[in-house]
Scaffold this active site. Sequence first.
Site, PDB file in Angstrom:
ATOM      1  N   CYS A 164       0.754  -1.522   0.127  1.00 15.52           N
ATOM      2  CA  CYS A 164       0.337  -0.017   0.199  1.00 15.52           C
ATOM      3  C   CYS A 164       0.901   0.965  -0.161  1.00 15.52           C
ATOM      4  CB  CYS A 164      -1.038   0.144   1.018  1.00 15.52           C
ATOM      5  SG  CYS A 164      -2.125  -1.896   1.101  1.00 15.52           S
ATOM      6  N   HIS A 304      -2.712   8.510   5.759  1.00 14.96           N
ATOM      7  CA  HIS A 304      -3.175   6.831   5.404  1.00 14.96           C
ATOM      8  C   HIS A 304      -4.269   6.372   5.143  1.00 14.96           C
ATOM      9  CE1 HIS A 304      -2.071   3.123   3.233  1.00 14.96           C
ATOM     10  NE2 HIS A 304      -1.961   2.484   4.066  1.00 14.96           N
ATOM     11  N   GLU A 315      -2.621   5.541  13.758  1.00 15.59           N
ATOM     12  CA  GLU A 315      -1.508   6.980  12.589  1.00 15.59           C
ATOM     13  C   GLU A 315      -2.828   7.932  13.836  1.00 15.59           C
ATOM     14  OE1 GLU A 315      -3.245   7.159   8.501  1.00 15.59           O
ATOM     15  OE2 GLU A 315      -1.987   8.566   8.161  1.00 15.59           O
ATOM     16  N   LYS A 336      -8.939   8.461   0.751  1.00 13.71           N
ATOM     17  CA  LYS A 336      -9.156   7.162   0.756  1.00 13.71           C
ATOM     18  C   LYS A 336     -10.491   7.113   1.174  1.00 13.71           C
ATOM     19  CE  LYS A 336      -5.007   4.551   1.535  1.00 13.71           C
ATOM     20  NZ  LYS A 336      -4.279   5.720   1.700  1.00 13.71           N
ATOM     21  N   HIS A 341      -9.600   2.523  -1.452  1.00 18.20           N
ATOM     22  CA  HIS A 341      -8.278   2.138  -1.453  1.00 18.20           C
ATOM     23  C   HIS A 341      -7.228   1.838  -2.249  1.00 18.20           C
ATOM     24  CE1 HIS A 341      -3.803   1.383   0.497  1.00 18.20           C
ATOM     25  NE2 HIS A 341      -4.416   0.391   1.724  1.00 18.20           N
ATOM     26  N   PHE A 400       1.838  -3.189   4.027  1.00 21.35           N
ATOM     27  CA  PHE A 400       1.899  -4.578   4.163  1.00 21.35           C
ATOM     28  C   PHE A 400       3.545  -5.046   4.527  1.00 21.35           C
ATOM     29  CE2 PHE A 400      -2.066  -6.687   3.419  1.00 21.35           C
ATOM     30  CZ  PHE A 400      -3.250  -6.084   4.319  1.00 21.35           C
TER      31      PHE A 400
END
Lengths: 415, 83
Positions: A164, A304, A315, A336, A341, A400
């Site tokens: 990502c 994010h 976050e 997003k 995403h 990830f």
Amino acid sequence: MNKRRVVITGLGAVSSIGIGKVEFWKSSIAGMSGVKEIDFFDVSLLSSKICSNIIGFDPLDYIDKQVAKRTDRFVHLGLAATTLAFDDAQLKLDNIDRSRVGAIIGSGAGGIIFHEEQILAGYEKGIHRLNPFAIPRITPNAVSGHIAIKFNIQGPNMVISTACSAGNIAIGEGFRKIQHGEIDICITGGVEAPLTPFTFGAYDAMRVLSKRNSAPKEASRPFDKDRDGFVLGEGGAILILEELSLALKRGARIYAELGGYSLNSGAYNMVIPKPEADDIAKVMIDSIKDASLDTGDIDYINAHGTSTLQNDKAESKAIRDVFKDRAKDINISSTKSMIGHTLGASGGLETIICCLVIENNIIPPTINYHTPDPECDLNYTPNTAVKKQVNNCITNSFGFGSNNSCLILKRLINY
Amino acid sequence: MDKAEIQKKVIDIIAEHRDMDKTIITLESSLRDDLGMDSFEAMEFIFYLEETYNIKIPDSDLVKLKVIKDIVDYLEIRFKENQ
């Protein structure tokens, strides 16, 4: 050593909320959602039945039929976004040393659509019946390869595959190569076309996708207390980076200076972000320092913000730890909430957003934000865009494998 | 399958996959010089032939297939052998 300065001069976006910079930006500030029900494969047995796919995209508007036929959708998106970015930058490479132009692109999954088709063909017809174009079509670097071939770009050519964060890291690496004098121009960003039965099913199996199937457009709700996972999407986002003096010499429109970049690893878990979020805090601080700024200089954070319980909590904690007393004052948004995403493309699309935020002094909202979460207690620019002078912003991407990356964009001054 | 049928089918496959006008493809058309295939594209064309006729064309035979007539003759022989 004086580092060379890098500016962003061209934007190409292909997304579920708009194709081309203008449409993409208009939708972003209008708070439009690109999320829909999946009707192109059977999701009846899955928990999540929604995605953020691109409607009305015809690769033949951008590429030759023969190329389109031999490439996967992620390459179509990449070539389309690159064409749009070149047009936007009004950049011609005719009198430029092409070995000093790079193509560095992020993609998590590569040509996964054809990959699935060929695995099925192998089982059904036998592995002696595979398409000779299978490997060059599936490999993630098909996108950087085809960009190089189409635009005759002869410098460094690679695809970064860090899930990502891939788009964000690709831009960061392109930035460094120009900064360090290896190249003068970089075609960079991220692409992803992951909406296939296998990939979607695999994300569904991880239980990270939103199950708000009855209200697709309300499903991606980063930082809201009732968030229940992300919405998988597809996209293509390409930016043109140029060394400052060259961009000035050719009279290019400059959206922003790419000022800082940092990446690190939480070394914690393949999927779950580290709850202490010290790794995220560190990568943000390091990128701000790399841009020779102070935390007090940051006006906007493009988070994010995936809409998963764990990411948004970690976050938010990192932002509180980095910005301390100022944390609640800074406008944050997760775009997003609208685009879903898009994995490797997300860092690219979000960097494009940051360029347009600086250009227009408008901050796009986090849509579907209704119920505050005590663990996410910051200013997420809820539901409506905000007009505000933005000189410096940070865009976060986490992938990830505990990998974290940040870019800093600055309004261009002192040149 | 007679020769005329094979010829028609082979030309159809090329026209479809190369996005070409059928009328310019003749028995004498060379895959490389007239139809503009590089070696990898020629391999892709062979793959489509294999798919269509459910046969496998060994590497040793590939070198013989330079113009459309070579392919039509070759397929005719293969079909006769199969009968």
